[in-house]
Design an enzyme around this catalytic site. Structure first.
Site, PDB file in Angstrom:
ATOM      1  N   ASP A   1      -6.067  -3.141  11.459  1.00 27.42           N
ATOM      2  CA  ASP A   1      -4.888  -2.286  11.447  1.00 27.42           C
ATOM      3  C   ASP A   1      -4.613  -1.744  12.844  1.00 27.42           C
ATOM      4  O   ASP A   1      -5.435  -1.832  13.758  1.00 27.42           O
ATOM      5  CB  ASP A   1      -5.123  -1.125  10.465  1.00 27.42           C
TER       6      ASP A   1
ATOM      7  N   CYS B   1       0.813  -1.205   0.000  1.00 26.40           N
ATOM      8  CA  CYS B   1       0.000   0.000   0.000  1.00 26.40           C
ATOM      9  C   CYS B   1       0.854   1.266   0.000  1.00 26.40           C
ATOM     10  O   CYS B   1       2.012   1.263   0.420  1.00 26.40           O
ATOM     11  CB  CYS B   1      -0.914  -0.010   1.229  1.00 26.40           C
TER      12      CYS B   1
END
Length: 199
Positions: free
Chosen positions: A124, A6
């Protein structure tokens, strides 16, 4: 092991991610050192082969703007990061985009994959993109099933241990493959994919 890289910002980043065997690549459209402008992202997305999922990452952006940017850029999936209501997922899904729900794990987090209509769930750190590792012991009794990714503080040196402990379907990394904030290290990108797959 599904691997998402990412925060990509350059054509070289994309080329290395694809060559290294990433399953998905993420482009950030919210306030961040990794933010990429939509026009630049459109050119990057055009370089990604169909076998690799392109994901637009959004936080604190309304669903109408998410749809507008995603459609302009041409990503195939959208990651809504944070406290988005189910209605926001429904509105984005109406455009035909695949959905990733990204949240930190709290006692109130719904860890059922698909609970908000998403295809994938991402767990996360409470500080997304910070590189801070969170306490994986919190997964005890709250471990998702199905297509869920672990993120937060992962890197080449700890991804194997994290996978062994958390047993995710996939992993997501951004800061752990950088030489500086927002600057991808191509050697670390390749090494991370290899380490995650070996785990």
């Amino acid at each position: 092991m599904y691997v998402k890289l990412c925060g990509l910002r350059t054509r070289d980043d994309v080329a290395v991610a694809v060559d290294a065997g990433a399953d998905a690549v993420g482009f950030v459209f919210s306030a961040s050192a990794r933010r990429v402008e939509p026009d630049a992202a459109r050119r990057l997305v055009a370089d990604v082969p169909d076998r690799v999922l392109t994901v637009g990452v959004f936080k604190d952006v309304g669903p109408a703007e998410v749809r507008r940017v995603a459609e302009r850029v041409g990503v195939r999936a959208v990651q809504l990061h944070g406290d988005y209501p189910r209605a926001a997922f429904d509105e984005v899904a109406a455009s035909g985009l695949a959905l990733v729900r990204a949240v930190s794990l709290t006692p109130d987090t719904d860890v059922r994959v698909g609970a908000f209509g998403e295809e994938m769930l991402l767990l996360d750190s409470p500080e997304a993109g910070s590189g801070h590792r969170w306490d994986l012991d919190a997964l005890d009794g709250a471990r998702p099933e199905g297509r869920w990714m672990l993120a937060g503080g992962l890197g080449v040196d700890n991804v194997a241990e994290a996978v062994a402990r958390a047993r995710p379907w996939g992993v997501d990394v951004s800061s752990g493959i950088e030489s500086g904030r927002g600057v991808k290290d191509h050697g670390l990108m390749r090494a991370f994919v290899a380490a995650a797959r070996a785990a």
